[in-house]
Design a protein around this motif. Structure first.
Motif, mmCIF file in Angstrom:
data_model
loop_
_atom_site.group_PDB
_atom_site.id
_atom_site.type_symbol
_atom_site.label_atom_id
_atom_site.label_comp_id
_atom_site.label_asym_id
_atom_site.label_seq_id
_atom_site.Cartn_x
_atom_site.Cartn_y
_atom_site.Cartn_z
ATOM 1 N N SER A 178 0.849 -1.192 0.000
ATOM 2 C CA SER A 178 0.000 0.000 0.000
ATOM 3 C C SER A 178 0.883 1.239 0.000
ATOM 4 C CB SER A 178 -0.926 0.008 1.222
ATOM 5 O OG SER A 178 -1.901 -1.011 1.129
ATOM 6 N N ILE A 179 0.693 2.107 -0.987
ATOM 7 C CA ILE A 179 1.440 3.366 -1.076
ATOM 8 C C ILE A 179 0.685 4.482 -0.372
ATOM 9 C CG2 ILE A 179 2.557 4.984 -2.642
ATOM 10 C CD1 ILE A 179 3.711 2.147 -2.648
ATOM 11 N N THR A 180 -0.609 4.537 -0.601
ATOM 12 C CA THR A 180 -1.503 5.437 0.116
ATOM 13 C C THR A 180 -2.676 4.605 0.639
ATOM 14 O OG1 THR A 180 -2.868 6.005 -1.809
ATOM 15 C CG2 THR A 180 -0.850 7.291 -1.473
ATOM 16 N N LYS A 181 -3.655 5.249 1.234
ATOM 17 C CA LYS A 181 -4.817 4.524 1.731
ATOM 18 C C LYS A 181 -5.693 4.009 0.601
ATOM 19 C CE LYS A 181 -5.063 6.797 6.225
ATOM 20 N NZ LYS A 181 -5.893 7.537 7.198
ATOM 21 N N ASN A 182 -5.469 4.495 -0.626
ATOM 22 C CA ASN A 182 -6.264 4.055 -1.766
ATOM 23 C C ASN A 182 -5.461 3.280 -2.807
ATOM 24 O OD1 ASN A 182 -7.365 7.144 -1.067
ATOM 25 N ND2 ASN A 182 -8.970 5.594 -1.208
#
Length: 347
Positions: A178-182
């Motif tokens: 996961s790089i961001t929450k999305n």
């Protein structure tokens, strides 16, 4: 909220770079990134909406006997006949599932045996084994697998038909972060070594974007050889789901594309799926459950370009002394266990 400190027993302070690594781990934990799921289930929602894993033709009957609920133990007799693509068959299967163990086995009328075992060691570590003994040469399979789920990443290692003396077999490693929450990015590498003198390595790059309310998911898989697969899944309401799949091949020796659109509509006691692809195939599947122990299935496909059609009719009957609430809970547990795809047997 109390500040969490690094574990000194894993990375003692006297080790080189331990302080930097601990600060980096603490910074990652403060981001609160979600677990992106496994690479194997990257397109789980799309496959559950489309008909690829559900469509059939001819006649089919599944007779299930549930012995207990906790732990789950049941046996199934499956019959199939009248298919245009598959010969008549009979399969006997059994399933045992507890909190950490999942066992599944089956044998058909030709003597082909299949088995699967999942062992959960902790909440993060799961080991899996899958075996297949077939009467057809080249279809025997032994797959060993281990899955590790971190707080914001997933790591999976597989070995299909490994032979320790000459290190032949198929080896797969995948990592999704996961790089961001999305947004989550990852890669999957497949190393094939059919003989000690020949080998091949194929890398696939992965991307997954999930909306903040988890109502839609978009994924992409890219291979340097010019292969692209992109999917989109959208939950329009509590009862309606839509999914699209696009596969492109733009290699120097072949150029091809396939687009598939599908939808699923859930009612209280029935599920309807419909699908349309760019090859001219229109298909639909209706699963009508009259009671928790009896379901009727009807599947149909029309190929407009080939001017052909397929129709399938099936029933699912379950004999059990469990209550309706226990049967519904059992069905949900079975669906969660079946959301795993088999590794293809080497040809």
């Amino acid at each position: 909220m109390a500040e969490t400190s690094p574990n000194p027993f894993i990375f003692p302070s006297y080790l080189p770079f331990s302080s930097t690594f601990n600060r980096f781990s603490q910074w990652r934990a403060e981001l609160g990134l979600p677990n992106p799921g496994t690479v194997e289930n990257l397109q789980k929602e799309v496959k559950a909406t489309h008909l690829t894993n559900y469509a059939f033709d001819g006649g089919r009957a599944d007779l299930t006997k549930s012995m207990s609920m906790n732990p789950l133990f049941q046996v199934t007799h499956s019959f199939a006949l009248g298919s245009q693509s598959m010969p008549p068959s009979y399969n006997f299967g059994a399933i045992y599932a507890s909190e950490r163990v999942f066992l599944q086995g089956g044998v058909d009328h030709e003597g082909n045996v299949s088995a699967r075992c999942n062992q959960g060691w902790t909440a993060n570590h799961v080991s899996k084994m899958q075996a297949q003994i077939s009467q057809q040469p080249g279809h025997n399979l032994l797959q060993l697998e281990h899955d590790y789920q971190g707080s914001d990443f997933n790591l999976n290692l597989k070995a299909a038909n490994p032979w320790p003396t000459d290190l032949t077999g198929i080896f797969v490693g995948s990592y999704l972060q996961s790089i961001t929450k999305n947004l989550a990015l990852g890669t999957e590498c497949v190393y094939q070594r059919p003989t000690p003198t020949t080998s091949d390595l194929v890398a696939t790059y992965l991307a997954k974007y999930t909306s903040s309310d988890k109502s839609w998911i978009a994924t992409a898989q890219i291979q340097p050889a010019g292969i692209l697969q992109a999917t989109y899944w959208h939950k329009l309401s509590e009862k309606v789901e839509f999914a699209a799949d696009l596969q492109l091949m733009a290699s120097p020796i072949r150029r091809d594309a396939l687009a598939t659109l599908g939808a699923k509509y859930d009612l209280r006691l029935s599920t309807f799926r419909a699908q349309l692809d760019s090859t001219g195939k229109v298909s639909a599947l209706l699963e009508q459950r009259f009671t928790p122990t009896f379901a009727f299935l009807m599947s149909g496909e029309i190929d407009h370009f080939k001017n052909s059609a397929k129709v399938g009719v099936g029933v699912m009957i379950e004999s059990s002394a469990l209550s309706n609430e226990e049967l519904e809970a059992q069905m949900m547990a079975m669906q969660q266990q079946q959301q795993q795809q088999s590794f293809p047997a080497p040809s």
